[in-house]
Design an enzyme around this catalytic site. Structure first.
Site, PDB file in Angstrom:
ATOM      1  N   ARG A 333       0.830  -1.202   0.000  1.00  0.00           N
ATOM      2  CA  ARG A 333       0.000   0.000   0.000  1.00  0.00           C
ATOM      3  C   ARG A 333       0.870   1.261   0.000  1.00  0.00           C
ATOM      4  NH1 ARG A 333      -4.087  -0.992   4.797  1.00  0.00           N
ATOM      5  NH2 ARG A 333      -4.623   1.180   4.272  1.00  0.00           N
ATOM      6  N   HIS A 363       4.715 -15.105   4.418  1.00  0.00           N
ATOM      7  CA  HIS A 363       3.310 -15.465   4.259  1.00  0.00           C
ATOM      8  C   HIS A 363       2.453 -14.960   5.419  1.00  0.00           C
ATOM      9  CE1 HIS A 363       5.668 -19.369   5.047  1.00  0.00           C
ATOM     10  NE2 HIS A 363       5.552 -18.743   6.189  1.00  0.00           N
ATOM     11  N   ASN A 386      -1.392  -1.720  14.727  1.00  0.00           N
ATOM     12  CA  ASN A 386      -1.036  -0.301  14.659  1.00  0.00           C
ATOM     13  C   ASN A 386      -2.176   0.652  14.965  1.00  0.00           C
ATOM     14  OD1 ASN A 386      -2.325  -1.171  12.294  1.00  0.00           O
ATOM     15  ND2 ASN A 386      -1.441   0.477  11.083  1.00  0.00           N
ATOM     16  N   TYR A 387      -3.387   0.156  15.144  1.00  0.00           N
ATOM     17  CA  TYR A 387      -4.564   1.039  15.187  1.00  0.00           C
ATOM     18  C   TYR A 387      -5.413   0.712  16.408  1.00  0.00           C
ATOM     19  CZ  TYR A 387      -8.760   3.423  13.366  1.00  0.00           C
ATOM     20  OH  TYR A 387      -9.844   4.242  13.186  1.00  0.00           O
TER      21      TYR A 387
END
Length: 455
Positions: A333, A363, A386-387
């Site tokens: 991303r 993987h 992370n959130y």
């Protein structure tokens, strides 16, 4: 050489497209049609480019920005009326003006330059870009005199049976002496069924005055395609795709199936790269030499280093180093940096992260908002958490760390150099360098439990 100007007609509504999107903003090979036209004209270093806008004016201005100047056609009263709106920018200036349609994305800078040069050599007041068609039905015919100059342009519906046998047609692109153009435009009337002011009438006005009207016949007929509906849009897509792919093949890039490979006109591809079917190289992507891309891979606005393989994966707005292996089924991303010799394997997602040299996530991992050092190993099922539902936090993993299977790193957290995270751990605190961190419940075995339960 004379001063050179361009007027690009981009004010029409485009009802035949059957679309809420303004016609000239429909894309061909990932770029709006009018952008293709502006790019080709801009490559020739014109003194001024004026784009006539009307329907969707704000959207067109947003797309083209300050590369061109604009003239607004508030009412759509025909092509002649549209060009007249450029008088405030070009009126009274000496030079040569080419008038182009914003829905002709295939027209090249080379052809535009040839038309204008021919016009100047002929010292004509107007020059029409023409083409020879096997089936000219529906097109205006070019009637030449015995000197080879344009005598008149006859619309198909007005042509005699003899004139309909003519296969040289008007493409809708014109070159004019600038001062003569705007003087003649003021004489164009609207005494026709549509009550509009037509640009081709300028040709007749100049001829009546005894001025020279020439015609430049292009051998590249496909360049003159005007896109008025979705069928023509698909045709333009195929022509441009073939043109782009063939150009790269001639430069040493292998396309296994060119018909199933899509490359942006703004992309760059290095020699000896091999591209498999279903691959899309979009935007301003740069591909190094000796890469292997696809099948079924999408790269957009990214930089891919030499000898890197990206298979059945997506990379957006990121940079990938040399000798990197990505995929199958990986997703890189935006704002990610993958350094040399990294392995990003199947079903791995990387988001806004930096991954150092020789690191591996082979993987089933998610790496988001992370700074990863060199030679780090992510085992199967490793996650950077992370959130927290409101904010994103950084995970920092230093060189030579080993992240065991099914580990959760709860950010913000730092994993020290050479640290080992035991499989199944959920890490909530920093781990020192060279430490083993185990954060999981102790296993308890109850012998003979099942037998006792079933009795």
């Amino acid at each position: 050489m004379s001063n050179r100007f361009a007027v690009i007609l981009a004010a029409g509504q485009g009802t035949r497209m059957k679309s809420k999107l303004y016609k000239v903003l429909h894309s061909v090979c990932g770029k709006p049609m009018v952008q293709h036209v502006v790019d080709q004209v801009s490559a020739l270093g014109f003194d001024e480019i004026v784009t006539i806008i009307g329907h969707g004016a704000d959207a067109v201005k947003s797309q083209l920005g300050e590369r061109v100047s604009y003239a607004l056609q508030e009412e759509q009263l025909g092509t002649g009326h549209a060009v007249l709106q450029a008088e405030s920018a070009l009126g009274g200036r000496r030079g040569v003006t080419i008038v182009l349609c914003g829905d002709t994305p295939l027209l090249t800078a080379e052809t535009i330059d040839h038309v204008m040069s021919y016009h100047e050599e002929e010292q004509a007041k107007a020059t029409v870009l023409t083409a020879e068609l096997a089936d000219p039905t529906g097109y205006g015919r070019i009637v030449r005199n015995d000197k080879g100059l344009v005598e008149r342009i006859v619309e198909h519906k007005d042509a005699t049976s003899e004139e309909k046998q003519i296969t040289e047609v008007n493409t809708g692109t014109y070159c004019f002496d600038n001062e003569a153009l705007f003087q003649a435009l003021k004489e164009v009337g609207n005494n026709n069924a549509q009550g509009e002011y037509y640009l081709p009438d300028v040709i007749q006005i100049l001829q009546t005055k005894g001025e020279k009207v020439a015609a430049y016949k292009t051998a590249h007929v496909e360049e003159t395609l005007g896109v008025n509906d979705r069928v023509a849009l698909a045709q333009a897509e195929q022509v441009m795709k073939r043109r782009i792919n063939e150009a790269w093949m001639r430069k040493g890039v292998t396309f296994i199936d060119p018909e199933q490979t899509y490359v942006s006109p703004d992309a760059t591809i290095g020699q000896d790269t091999v591209i498999y079917p279903g691959t899309m190289v979009l935007g301003q992507t740069t591909i190094g030499e000796g890469c292997v891309l696809g099948p079924h891979t999408e790269l957009k606005d990214s930089k891919i280093g030499n000898k890197t393989a990206v298979k059945q994966s997506v990379v957006h707005n990121s940079e990938v180093g040399e000798r990197v292996s990505i995929g199958p089924f990986s997703h890189i991303r935006p704002a990610s940096m993958i350094h040399d010799d990294v392995r990003i394997g199947n079903f791995v997602e990387v988001k806004k992260s930096t991954i150092g040299k020789e690191s591996k996530a082979s993987h089933l991992s998610y790496i988001g908002d992370a700074e990863v050092g060199e030679r780090v190993n992510f085992s199967c099922g490793s996650i950077t958490v992370n959130y927290d539902g409101k904010n994103k936090f950084l995970t920092k993993i230093e060189d030579d760390a080993f992240i065991g299977c099914n580990s959760n790193l709860i950010a913000p957290v730092t994993i020290g150099k050479g640290a080992l995270i035991a499989a199944g751990s959920t890490i909530t605190e920093d781990v020192p360098s060279d430490a083993l961190s185990i954060a999981r419940a102790r296993q308890t075995n109850k012998e003979h439990y099942v037998t006792k339960k079933n009795n």
